[in-house]
Scaffold this active site. Structure first.
Site, PDB file in Angstrom:
ATOM      1  CB  THR A 146      -0.965   0.046   1.166  1.00 26.58           C
ATOM      2  OG1 THR A 146      -1.626  -1.209   1.393  1.00 26.58           O
ATOM      3  CG2 THR A 146      -1.867   1.376   1.179  1.00 26.58           C
ATOM      4  CE  LYS A 221      -4.900  -1.187   1.298  1.00 27.82           C
ATOM      5  NZ  LYS A 221      -5.851  -2.110   2.240  1.00 27.82           N
ATOM      6  CE  LYS A 289       1.661   2.160   4.887  1.00 22.64           C
ATOM      7  NZ  LYS A 289       0.906   1.386   3.962  1.00 22.64           N
TER       8      LYS A 289
HETATM    9  N1  LIG Z   1      -1.598  -6.360   7.697  1.00 20.81           N
HETATM   10  C1  LIG Z   1      -2.752  -6.101   6.975  1.00 20.81           C
HETATM   11  O1  LIG Z   1      -3.867  -6.356   7.371  1.00 20.81           O
HETATM   12  C2  LIG Z   1      -2.432  -5.580   5.678  1.00 20.81           C
HETATM   13  C3  LIG Z   1      -1.290  -4.937   5.323  1.00 20.81           C
HETATM   14  N2  LIG Z   1      -1.329  -4.158   3.888  1.00 20.81           N
HETATM   15  C4  LIG Z   1      -0.168  -3.325   3.415  1.00 20.81           C
HETATM   16  O2  LIG Z   1       0.758  -4.429   3.075  1.00 20.81           O
HETATM   17  C5  LIG Z   1       2.108  -3.909   3.331  1.00 20.81           C
HETATM   18  C6  LIG Z   1       2.745  -5.035   4.183  1.00 20.81           C
HETATM   19  O3  LIG Z   1       1.811  -5.215   5.554  1.00 20.81           O
HETATM   20  P1  LIG Z   1       2.319  -6.296   6.455  1.00 20.81           P
HETATM   21  O4  LIG Z   1       2.658  -7.397   5.865  1.00 20.81           O
HETATM   22  O5  LIG Z   1       1.150  -5.980   7.492  1.00 20.81           O
HETATM   23  O6  LIG Z   1       3.465  -5.490   7.245  1.00 20.81           O
HETATM   24  P2  LIG Z   1       4.712  -5.997   8.008  1.00 20.81           P
HETATM   25  O7  LIG Z   1       5.121  -4.630   8.903  1.00 20.81           O
HETATM   26  O8  LIG Z   1       4.315  -7.329   8.826  1.00 20.81           O
HETATM   27  O9  LIG Z   1       5.942  -6.442   6.839  1.00 20.81           O
HETATM   28  C7  LIG Z   1       6.617  -5.493   6.185  1.00 20.81           C
HETATM   29  C8  LIG Z   1       7.590  -5.799   5.214  1.00 20.81           C
HETATM   30  O10 LIG Z   1       8.359  -4.842   4.727  1.00 20.81           O
HETATM   31  C9  LIG Z   1       9.784  -5.299   4.783  1.00 20.81           C
HETATM   32  N3  LIG Z   1      10.462  -3.871   5.218  1.00 20.81           N
HETATM   33  C10 LIG Z   1      10.110  -2.786   5.892  1.00 20.81           C
HETATM   34  N4  LIG Z   1      10.932  -1.831   5.923  1.00 20.81           N
HETATM   35  C11 LIG Z   1      11.900  -2.342   4.810  1.00 20.81           C
HETATM   36  C12 LIG Z   1      12.856  -1.707   4.225  1.00 20.81           C
HETATM   37  N5  LIG Z   1      13.644  -0.511   4.549  1.00 20.81           N
HETATM   38  N6  LIG Z   1      13.926  -2.429   3.295  1.00 20.81           N
HETATM   39  C13 LIG Z   1      13.170  -3.661   2.804  1.00 20.81           C
HETATM   40  N7  LIG Z   1      12.220  -4.458   3.396  1.00 20.81           N
HETATM   41  C14 LIG Z   1      11.482  -3.593   4.291  1.00 20.81           C
HETATM   42  C15 LIG Z   1       9.750  -5.920   6.249  1.00 20.81           C
HETATM   43  O11 LIG Z   1      11.099  -6.607   6.259  1.00 20.81           O
HETATM   44  P3  LIG Z   1      11.549  -7.399   7.808  1.00 20.81           P
HETATM   45  O12 LIG Z   1      10.688  -8.511   7.958  1.00 20.81           O
HETATM   46  O13 LIG Z   1      12.804  -7.171   7.456  1.00 20.81           O
HETATM   47  O14 LIG Z   1      11.120  -6.011   8.697  1.00 20.81           O
HETATM   48  C16 LIG Z   1       8.561  -6.915   5.844  1.00 20.81           C
HETATM   49  O15 LIG Z   1       8.790  -7.998   4.972  1.00 20.81           O
HETATM   50  C17 LIG Z   1       1.939  -2.526   3.872  1.00 20.81           C
HETATM   51  O16 LIG Z   1       1.942  -1.688   2.847  1.00 20.81           O
HETATM   52  C18 LIG Z   1       0.555  -2.506   4.307  1.00 20.81           C
HETATM   53  O17 LIG Z   1      -0.251  -1.167   4.356  1.00 20.81           O
HETATM   54  C19 LIG Z   1      -2.487  -4.260   3.007  1.00 20.81           C
HETATM   55  C20 LIG Z   1      -3.682  -4.852   3.276  1.00 20.81           C
HETATM   56  C21 LIG Z   1      -3.704  -5.658   4.753  1.00 20.81           C
HETATM   57  O1  LIG Z   2      -4.798  -2.365   4.300  1.00 17.14           O
HETATM   58  C1  LIG Z   2      -5.343  -2.888   5.378  1.00 17.14           C
HETATM   59  C2  LIG Z   2      -6.657  -3.314   5.015  1.00 17.14           C
HETATM   60  C3  LIG Z   2      -7.004  -4.283   6.026  1.00 17.14           C
HETATM   61  C4  LIG Z   2      -8.522  -5.094   5.621  1.00 17.14           C
HETATM   62  O2  LIG Z   2      -9.005  -4.629   4.581  1.00 17.14           O
HETATM   63  O3  LIG Z   2      -9.305  -5.670   6.550  1.00 17.14           O
END
Ligand SMILES: NC(=O)C1=CN([C@@H]2O[C@H](COP(=O)(O)OP(=O)(O)OC[C@H]3O[C@@H](n4cnc5c(N)ncnc54)[C@H](OP(=O)(O)O)[C@@H]3O)[C@@H](O)[C@H]2O)C=CC1
Ligand SMILES: O=CCCC(=O)O
Length: 343
Positions: A146, A221, A289
C-alpha cells in the site's frame, strides 16, 4: 477509468504441483488472456514449457501467507526478505532463496513485492541491488504494497525503463484473508501484465479489479483504508463513551452487529477490543500511514476530509503511546488516555 472484476475461477484454483497452467513461454507472451489461462489444462502443456518462476519480496504479516499460498499451489517460488529468518519457513515448504531483490527479479518471470511503506517499496524496487536491476523485457513486477500514487508511478518508471512491465496491485483484506487466499486486488498499470498475473492473483485472492492507469489502484486502496480508519476511530469512541456511561460494551458490540451499521470489522475486532486485547493483523502504524497518504491524496485535489483528519490525529496519538505494532484497533487506547486526563 476502465474497471474489470473477475471473480475466483475454479479452473485456475486447481492447485496442480508444478503449476503446469502457468508456463514460462506463456508468461513471456504477454498477450495471454484470462480466458486462455482458465481454459488451459495440464494436458495442453508441452514438454519444452518450464513452469513460470514467481518471485516474492517482503515476507511480513501479509507477504508470508501470500507467498505460502503460491508455493502450496505448486508454483516455482523464489523469495527474499530483509530479515532473512522470515524466509526459513517458506524455504522449508519448497521456496528458493536469493540474497537480493535484484537476484530474485533476474531469476523470475513475475516478481511480487509486499513492503511496509513508500520508502521500503522504492528501496526494494529501485535501490542498490533492487529489483529493477534484475528486470528486463519479458518480465513483470507486481507491487502489492500500500503506497501513494506518486510512489507507484516512480517505481513504474524504473521498471518500465528496463523494458519490463509493471502492475500496482494493493490488496483489501488482512492477515486471515491472506492466509485463506481471499484477498481483493486493486490493480492498475500494464493490462497485459494484469492478464498474465491473473492466475497468481486468483491463487492469493477472491477477486480482482483492473482500474486503468498506474495510480488508480493506489487511490482506490487509500480511499478504502481512509474509510476503514475513520470507522474504527468512530467505533472506538462509541465503545469508550458507552462504557463511561455504564453500558456493557459486550452488549453494545452485539447491538451494533445486528443493526444497519453492522460491519465484519466491528464483529471481528469488537470482542477483543472490549478486553483491551489487540492481536496484530493490521499494524496500527500502517493504518496511520494510509490515513496520512489518503490525506495527501485529498489535499492534491483540495477535497476536505475533516473526519479522516481527526481520525489521523488519534492514530498519531496511539503511535506516540507505543502502540505502532499492535493491531490498528488499539487506537481505542488513545481515547482512554485522553479521558483519564480529562477527569
Ligand atoms: N496487515 C494487513 O492487514 C494489511 C497490510 N497491507 C499493506 O501491506 C504492506 C505490508 O503489510 P504487513 O505485511 O502487514 O507489514 P509488516 O510490517 O508485517 O511487513 C513489512 C515488510 O516490509 C519489509 N520492510 C520494511 N522496511 C523495509 C526496508 N527498509 N527495506 C526492505 N524491506 C523492508 C519488512 O521486512 P522485515 O521482515 O525485515 O522487517 C517486511 O517484509 C503494507 O503496505 C500494508 O499497509 C495491506 C492490506 C492488509
Ligand atoms: O490495509 C489493510 C486492510 C485491512 C483490511 O482490509 O481488512
Amino acid at each position: 477509468m476502465a474497471i474489470l472484476c473477475s471473480s475466483f475461477c475454479p479452473c485456475i484454483s486447481t492447485h496442480l504441483r508444478g503449476c503446469p497452467v502457468f508456463s514460462r513461454s506463456r508468461l513471456t507472451r504477454f498477450s495471454v488472456s484470462i480466458k486462455a489461462f482458465s481454459s488451459q489444462t495440464s494436458a495442453s502443456t508441452t514438454k519444452d514449457e518450464a513452469p513460470a518462476r514467481v518471485g516474492f519480496l517482503g515476507l511480513g504479516i501479509m507477504g508470508s501467507p501470500m507467498a505460502q499460498n503460491l508455493i502450496k499451489a505448486g508454483c516455482d517460488v523464489t523469495i527474499w526478505n530483509r530479515t532473512k529468518s522470515k524466509c526459513d519457513p517458506l524455504i522449508s515448504l519448497g521456496a528458493k532463496y536469493k540474497s537480493s531483490p535484484e537476484e530474485v527479479a533476474a531469476s523470475c518471470d513475475v516478481t511480487f513485492a509486499m513492503l511496509a511503506d513508500p520508502q521500503s517499496a522504492v528501496d526494494v524496487a529501485c535501490g542498490e541491488h533492487g529489483a529493477a536491476n534484475g528486470m528486463s523485457p519479458g518480465k513483470g513486477y507486481v507491487d502489492v504494497s500500500t503506497v501513494d500514487g506518486a510512489t507507484s508511478k516512480l517505481i513504474n518508471g524504473h521498471i518500465k525503463a528496463t523494458g519490463a512491465l509493471f502492475l500496482e496491485a494493493p490488496v483489501s483484506g488482512s492477515k486471515k484473508p491472506a492466509e485463506d487466499g481471499q484477498l481483493i486486488f486493486l490493480t492498475a498499470g500494464d493490462r497485459s501484465l494484469y492478464d498474465t498475473a491473473a492466475p497468481f492473483l486468483d491463487i492469493m485472492g477472491k477477486s480482482k479489479f483492473y482500474l486503468g492507469d498506474v495510480g488508480n489502484g493506489a487511490a482506490m486502496k487509500l480511499v478504502v483504508n481512509m474509510i476503514m480508519g475513520s470507522m474504527m476511530a468512530s467505533f472506538s469512541e462509541g465503545l469508550v463513551l458507552g462504557e463511561k456511561v455504564g453500558l456493557d460494551p459486550g452488549v453494545l458490540v452485539e447491538v451494533v452487529s445486528q443493526g444497519a451499521i453492522s460491519a465484519p470489522m466491528f464483529s471481528m475486532k469488537g470482542p477483543s477490543m472490549v478486553q483491551s486485547l489487540y492481536p496484530t493483523a493490521f499494524p496500527l502504524k500502517h493504518q496511520q500511514k494510509d490515513l496520512r497518504l489518503a490525506l495527501g491524496l485529498a489535499e492534491s485535489v483540495s477535497q476536505p476530509t475533516p473526519i479522516a483528519a481527526a481520525a489521523n490525529e488519534l492514530y498519531k496519538a496511539a503511535k506516540s503511546r507505543g502502540l505502532s505494532d499492535q493491531d490498528f484497533s488499539a487506537v481505542i487506547e488513545a481515547l482512554k488516555v485522553k479521558l483519564q486526563h480529562q477527569t
